[in-house]
Design an enzyme around this catalytic site. Sequence first.
Site, mmCIF file in Angstrom:
data_model
loop_
_atom_site.group_PDB
_atom_site.id
_atom_site.type_symbol
_atom_site.label_atom_id
_atom_site.label_comp_id
_atom_site.label_asym_id
_atom_site.label_seq_id
_atom_site.Cartn_x
_atom_site.Cartn_y
_atom_site.Cartn_z
ATOM 1 N N TYR A 127 0.937 -1.222 0.248
ATOM 2 C CA TYR A 127 0.087 0.157 -0.236
ATOM 3 C C TYR A 127 1.281 1.050 0.218
ATOM 4 C CZ TYR A 127 -4.196 -2.839 1.024
ATOM 5 O OH TYR A 127 -5.199 -4.091 0.817
ATOM 6 N N LYS A 174 3.296 -14.279 5.530
ATOM 7 C CA LYS A 174 3.806 -15.532 5.058
ATOM 8 C C LYS A 174 5.546 -15.236 4.601
ATOM 9 C CE LYS A 174 2.025 -18.074 1.261
ATOM 10 N NZ LYS A 174 1.191 -18.801 1.618
ATOM 11 N N ASP A 231 -5.588 -5.278 5.515
ATOM 12 C CA ASP A 231 -7.069 -5.703 5.191
ATOM 13 C C ASP A 231 -8.331 -6.531 4.950
ATOM 14 O OD1 ASP A 231 -9.178 -3.611 3.502
ATOM 15 O OD2 ASP A 231 -7.586 -2.946 1.762
HETATM 16 MG MG MG Z 1 -10.780 -3.200 3.760
#
Ligand code: MG
Length: 336
Positions: A127, A174, A231
């Site tokens: 992001y 991960k 998210d």
């Molecule tokens: Mg979202």
Amino acid sequence: MAKTRIAVIPGDGIGPEIMQATIAILEATGLEAEWVELDAGLAAIEKGKPAVPPETIDAIREIGTALKGPTTTPSGKGHKSANVQLRQALDLFANVRPARTLPGVKGAFAHIHLDMIIVRENTEDLYAGIEYQPHPDVAQAIKVITRPGCARLVRYGFEMAREQGRKRVTAVHKANIMKLTDGMFLEEFYKAAADYPEFQADDVIVDNCCMQLVTRPEQFDVLVTENLYGDIVSDLCAGLVGGLGLAPGANIGEHCAVFEAVHGSAPDIAGRGVANPTALLLSAVMMLHHLGLHDQASRIVNSVMRVCSDGKCLTVDLGGRANTHEYMVEVINQSA
Ligand code: MG
Ligand code: NAI
């Protein structure tokens, strides 16, 4: 007594509708606030401004607390997400998203009492928005993970867990595939965990985490994770406890905080007055706690619980027939 100053971004789509209902419920508790309305998202662009005008950032920084409605971001084109820009500009590094069962809310998991909190890193990862196209048929995105970014997020997660008397803190990652980036996150997690020995601190790989969340969700307590996983996992957890209409959130920085629901601007139902304002309302409750206004916060939560367990005045997303306004009136009446 001086009024509490609170910045307000009504947002796009259902934003203005749920914001109006939320503010009415807040004011009905006797909260005396000076609401400072600011633009962001499509609403700002339509006025010829950038998606996050500099004056919006300055005002939130100065006021310290903001309540934000969802903002629309076009997919695959158009302006950069106002949320991502706000979170980065104000360095709102921790996104706290509780997922709690409300009494009376139906759903596949209604028989299990869930009480989880997702603490999502909010400024880094994929992001960071660094994407480029070295060739017309190749697009690349850079995943940015920094050690200080991981360290402050995981420490925030443990501190919050301590304040709330939690028992287990789980890192979601991960690192088996992304050995350097997620590996660093995991390393900082266990470094911090050593300073919080009262917790069961462990980790789970994100795909397994999703599977476990839909088979045995009650095992989880606090989940700390990177931006992208957070998210996705937080929408999943919202689904477990009744859907996006109920899931609140807080974006926390060193100097200011922006409170907003997990959901987006819901263009499919915008303008019809049927959206569920509870997610934004419970975000406002987190804001009241943040401001030390615990009495008003508890009154609203108790009232929402009464209305939900009553089941007579639920919004459409929860299987009811009430519109936003009717639900708002009921929450106000039940808190009287
Ligand atoms: Mg979202
Ligand atoms: P969304 O969360 O807006 O909607 C997903 C589904 O949940 C829709 O069917 C919607 O009607 C329903 N829903 C969401 N909130 C609801 C509520 N309060 N009451 C009843 N039903 C509700 O996600 P979507 O459709 O992926 O995104 C729409 C827009 O929102 C996009 O432009 C996206 O970028 C933006 N967005 C903004 C966020 C923010 O400002 N924090 C967060 C997520 C998305």
